[in-house]
Design a protein around this motif. Structure first.
Motif, mmCIF file in Angstrom:
data_model
loop_
_atom_site.group_PDB
_atom_site.id
_atom_site.type_symbol
_atom_site.label_atom_id
_atom_site.label_comp_id
_atom_site.label_asym_id
_atom_site.label_seq_id
_atom_site.Cartn_x
_atom_site.Cartn_y
_atom_site.Cartn_z
ATOM 1 N N HIS A 26 0.791 -1.731 -0.069
ATOM 2 C CA HIS A 26 -0.038 -0.125 -0.068
ATOM 3 C C HIS A 26 1.062 1.192 0.404
ATOM 4 O O HIS A 26 0.371 2.588 -0.234
ATOM 5 C CB HIS A 26 -1.172 -0.109 1.136
ATOM 6 C CG HIS A 26 -1.874 -0.754 1.138
ATOM 7 N ND1 HIS A 26 -2.548 -1.689 1.754
ATOM 8 C CD2 HIS A 26 -2.264 -1.088 -0.174
ATOM 9 C CE1 HIS A 26 -4.036 -2.203 1.256
ATOM 10 N NE2 HIS A 26 -3.753 -2.113 0.033
ATOM 11 N N PHE A 27 2.187 1.102 -0.135
ATOM 12 C CA PHE A 27 3.140 2.481 -0.059
ATOM 13 C C PHE A 27 3.063 2.513 -1.857
ATOM 14 O O PHE A 27 3.463 3.337 -2.174
ATOM 15 C CB PHE A 27 4.226 1.744 0.169
ATOM 16 C CG PHE A 27 3.922 2.832 2.288
ATOM 17 C CD1 PHE A 27 4.390 4.107 2.753
ATOM 18 C CD2 PHE A 27 4.466 1.699 2.891
ATOM 19 C CE1 PHE A 27 3.722 3.922 4.260
ATOM 20 C CE2 PHE A 27 4.307 2.081 4.425
ATOM 21 C CZ PHE A 27 4.256 3.123 4.567
ATOM 22 N N PHE A 28 3.259 1.486 -2.273
ATOM 23 C CA PHE A 28 2.979 1.834 -3.992
ATOM 24 C C PHE A 28 4.334 2.052 -4.020
ATOM 25 O O PHE A 28 4.773 2.694 -4.860
ATOM 26 C CB PHE A 28 1.671 2.264 -4.341
ATOM 27 C CG PHE A 28 0.911 1.640 -4.157
ATOM 28 C CD1 PHE A 28 0.326 0.641 -5.217
ATOM 29 C CD2 PHE A 28 0.670 2.425 -2.910
ATOM 30 C CE1 PHE A 28 -0.750 0.549 -4.791
ATOM 31 C CE2 PHE A 28 -1.513 2.218 -3.513
ATOM 32 C CZ PHE A 28 -1.493 0.892 -3.584
ATOM 33 N N ASP A 280 -2.570 6.883 5.901
ATOM 34 C CA ASP A 280 -3.820 8.372 6.719
ATOM 35 C C ASP A 280 -2.790 8.890 6.406
ATOM 36 O O ASP A 280 -2.583 10.550 6.352
ATOM 37 C CB ASP A 280 -5.477 8.455 5.936
ATOM 38 C CG ASP A 280 -5.803 9.087 5.374
ATOM 39 O OD1 ASP A 280 -6.224 10.057 4.557
ATOM 40 O OD2 ASP A 280 -6.635 10.214 6.222
ATOM 41 N N PHE A 281 -2.834 9.194 7.526
ATOM 42 C CA PHE A 281 -2.100 10.265 8.719
ATOM 43 C C PHE A 281 -0.839 10.845 8.311
ATOM 44 O O PHE A 281 -0.486 11.852 8.601
ATOM 45 C CB PHE A 281 -2.204 9.139 9.766
ATOM 46 C CG PHE A 281 -1.284 10.330 11.237
ATOM 47 C CD1 PHE A 281 -2.302 11.053 11.836
ATOM 48 C CD2 PHE A 281 0.356 10.470 11.468
ATOM 49 C CE1 PHE A 281 -1.294 12.085 12.886
ATOM 50 C CE2 PHE A 281 0.580 11.044 12.098
ATOM 51 C CZ PHE A 281 -0.242 12.089 13.445
ATOM 52 N N ASN A 286 2.901 14.591 5.071
ATOM 53 C CA ASN A 286 3.336 14.522 4.108
ATOM 54 C C ASN A 286 4.816 13.788 4.459
ATOM 55 O O ASN A 286 5.575 14.368 4.555
ATOM 56 C CB ASN A 286 3.835 15.773 3.857
ATOM 57 C CG ASN A 286 2.958 16.383 3.176
ATOM 58 O OD1 ASN A 286 2.034 16.182 1.760
ATOM 59 N ND2 ASN A 286 2.111 18.210 3.413
ATOM 60 N N VAL A 287 4.474 12.335 5.296
ATOM 61 C CA VAL A 287 5.940 11.617 5.707
ATOM 62 C C VAL A 287 6.669 11.639 4.714
ATOM 63 O O VAL A 287 5.824 11.683 3.081
ATOM 64 C CB VAL A 287 5.415 10.754 6.161
ATOM 65 C CG1 VAL A 287 6.625 9.733 6.519
ATOM 66 C CG2 VAL A 287 4.744 10.902 7.542
ATOM 67 N N SER A 288 7.914 11.557 4.337
ATOM 68 C CA SER A 288 8.927 11.350 3.449
ATOM 69 C C SER A 288 8.651 9.581 2.645
ATOM 70 O O SER A 288 9.026 9.064 3.967
ATOM 71 C CB SER A 288 9.817 12.321 2.915
ATOM 72 O OG SER A 288 10.302 12.012 1.450
ATOM 73 N N ILE A 289 8.618 9.263 1.664
ATOM 74 C CA ILE A 289 8.767 8.081 1.947
ATOM 75 C C ILE A 289 9.415 7.797 0.094
ATOM 76 O O ILE A 289 9.147 8.380 -0.528
ATOM 77 C CB ILE A 289 7.529 6.950 0.915
ATOM 78 C CG1 ILE A 289 6.681 7.943 0.200
ATOM 79 C CG2 ILE A 289 6.676 7.475 2.306
ATOM 80 C CD1 ILE A 289 5.214 6.873 0.028
ATOM 81 N N ASN A 290 10.369 6.730 0.655
ATOM 82 C CA ASN A 290 10.978 5.924 -1.146
ATOM 83 C C ASN A 290 10.573 4.973 -0.857
ATOM 84 O O ASN A 290 10.308 3.803 -0.526
ATOM 85 C CB ASN A 290 12.243 6.552 -1.486
ATOM 86 C CG ASN A 290 12.765 6.784 0.109
ATOM 87 O OD1 ASN A 290 13.095 5.020 0.529
ATOM 88 N ND2 ASN A 290 13.559 7.277 1.005
ATOM 89 N N ASP A 291 11.207 4.046 -2.258
ATOM 90 C CA ASP A 291 11.682 2.611 -2.412
ATOM 91 C C ASP A 291 12.011 1.131 -1.274
ATOM 92 O O ASP A 291 11.789 0.407 -0.689
ATOM 93 C CB ASP A 291 12.497 2.647 -3.244
ATOM 94 C CG ASP A 291 11.037 2.281 -4.261
ATOM 95 O OD1 ASP A 291 10.638 3.282 -4.377
ATOM 96 O OD2 ASP A 291 11.842 2.113 -5.577
ATOM 97 N N TYR A 292 13.186 2.739 0.411
ATOM 98 C CA TYR A 292 13.772 1.853 0.498
ATOM 99 C C TYR A 292 13.129 1.929 2.477
ATOM 100 O O TYR A 292 12.775 0.847 3.512
ATOM 101 C CB TYR A 292 15.341 2.440 0.953
ATOM 102 C CG TYR A 292 15.712 2.289 -0.714
ATOM 103 C CD1 TYR A 292 16.121 1.349 -0.961
ATOM 104 C CD2 TYR A 292 16.064 2.990 -1.494
ATOM 105 C CE1 TYR A 292 16.489 0.964 -2.687
ATOM 106 C CE2 TYR A 292 16.720 3.019 -2.418
ATOM 107 C CZ TYR A 292 17.060 1.631 -3.175
ATOM 108 O OH TYR A 292 17.456 1.346 -4.543
ATOM 109 N N TYR A 297 8.800 1.260 7.255
ATOM 110 C CA TYR A 297 8.174 2.552 7.511
ATOM 111 C C TYR A 297 6.924 0.310 7.518
ATOM 112 O O TYR A 297 6.009 0.696 8.739
ATOM 113 C CB TYR A 297 7.580 2.838 6.951
ATOM 114 C CG TYR A 297 8.478 4.273 7.222
ATOM 115 C CD1 TYR A 297 8.271 4.891 8.037
ATOM 116 C CD2 TYR A 297 8.229 5.150 5.862
ATOM 117 C CE1 TYR A 297 8.806 5.742 7.705
ATOM 118 C CE2 TYR A 297 8.309 5.973 5.710
ATOM 119 C CZ TYR A 297 9.521 7.142 6.899
ATOM 120 O OH TYR A 297 9.607 7.757 7.200
ATOM 121 N N SER A 298 7.135 0.081 7.243
ATOM 122 C CA SER A 298 6.236 -1.115 7.137
ATOM 123 C C SER A 298 6.242 -1.870 8.485
ATOM 124 O O SER A 298 5.402 -2.027 8.706
ATOM 125 C CB SER A 298 6.076 -2.111 5.737
ATOM 126 O OG SER A 298 5.645 -1.231 4.948
#
Length: 326
Positions: A26-28, A280-281, A286-292, A297-298
């Motif tokens: 779900h982070f795609f 959603d929170f 605007n929490v920064s996410i990337n492939d790593y 986070y998961s």
């Protein structure tokens, strides 16, 4: 047919690993096609392994109400309140309340003004269990052919309404495969971890990679399957076998603890809330996410559900599909 009364720790591990991959998906991330090739099929296979036909229809309905329907309703109400409080475009009115009647007819929230959301899986699972409870084996075998053909027809004609009833067409082969595996549950439990097992795991991992690379992304909730349904089925089974090996290894070397069981029995809570509230929170802030970092986070989201599930199991067990005994 085994009664499946024994508790298998490796199934707990399979569910927890599966939940992790659901959250991660779900982070795609850019590698989503590999995750979606097996994460949802895994849950329908495990659900099939754990399913059994009840002795009568009243028992089936009674269990379904407490184990599936009531928890989903509570989860939907909590998510609805969250959405109204945190999203300015949603408020407590008749329009926003439409998600509840939409949910009754299986709509998931895709182009329908709100619906089941992540709880689509529970609705589809209920339909599958209902079919298995009332239909004769001969009809169930015929549906093993007819439902996938229907899925191909719908997808080829662009019919992807995001409805849990339609999703049965794609989910059924995996659920049926899980039911089929129930007769081999003891063999699965006592498998020898030798070079043949690891070689087969390597082959299945290779198959999963090929399917994830060439079959596009597998969105079961839209009753789609990528390019070819047969590849989607093969990839889902291959990925499930890889997770099964991981689960057996984990059981043999780590056994179990109360936290593993807490996550496993609270799977419906994790499925219902991880995306609709926790992620959603993160999006709202605007929490920064990337492939790593999504890998971490998961994991953190899964760990967060340990105290959440422990609290709910003690003070609100009905949301986890448990009856309150006094």
């Amino acid at each position: 047919m085994p009664q499946n009364k024994q508790h298998y720790i490796w199934i707990d591990y399979m569910k927890v690993y599966g939940l992790y991959f659901i959250v991660l998906g779900h982070f795609f991330p850019s590698y989503s096609s590999y995750i979606y090739a097996f994460n949802v099929p895994l849950f329908f296979i495990v659900s099939g392994i754990l399913s059994s036909k009840e002795r009568d229809f009243n028992t089936f309905i009674n269990k379904s109400i407490f184990n599936l329907i009531i928890p989903v309703f509570i989860i939907m109400v909590i998510i609805y309140i969250w959405d109204c409080l945190t999203h300015s475009e949603i408020s407590f009115n008749i329009k926003s309340l439409s998600r509840f009647p939409n949910a009754l007819i299986g709509m998931q929230g895709v182009n329908c003004g709100g619906g089941l959301g992540a709880c689509w899986y529970i609705y589809t699972l209920f339909v599958l269990k209902f079919m298995w409870q009332i239909l004769p084996k001969q009809i169930l075998r015929i549906l093993l052919v007819l439902l996938p053909i229907t899925a191909v027809f719908l997808t080829k004609n662009g019919i992807t309404p995001g409805n849990s009833i339609f999703s049965v067409t794609v989910a059924y082969p995996f659920f049926w495969f899980g039911i089929f595996l129930r007769q081999y549950i003891d063999k699965l439990n006592n498998i020898n971890l030798n070079w043949k097992t690891f070689a087969l795991t390597g082959i299945n991992l290779f198959i999963l990679i090929i399917v994830g690379r060439f079959n596009w992304i597998f969105y079961m909730y839209l009753n789609t399957y990528g390019r070819y349904l047969i590849l989607a089925i093969i990839g889902g089974i291959a990925g499930t076998y890889v997770v099964y090996t991981m689960a057996i290894l984990s059981e043999r070397y780590f056994n179990t603890n109360k936290y593993l069981r807490t996550l496993s029995v609270g799977s419906i809570v994790i499925l219902g809330f991880h995306n609709s509230i926790i992620m959603d929170f993160m999006r709202l802030h605007n929490v920064s996410i990337n492939d790593y970092n999504v890998l971490l986070y998961s994991l953190l989201i899964m760990l967060l559900f340990i105290p959440i599930n422990m609290f709910l199991e003690k003070y609100c067990p009905i949301i986890m599909g448990k009856r309150v005994h006094r």
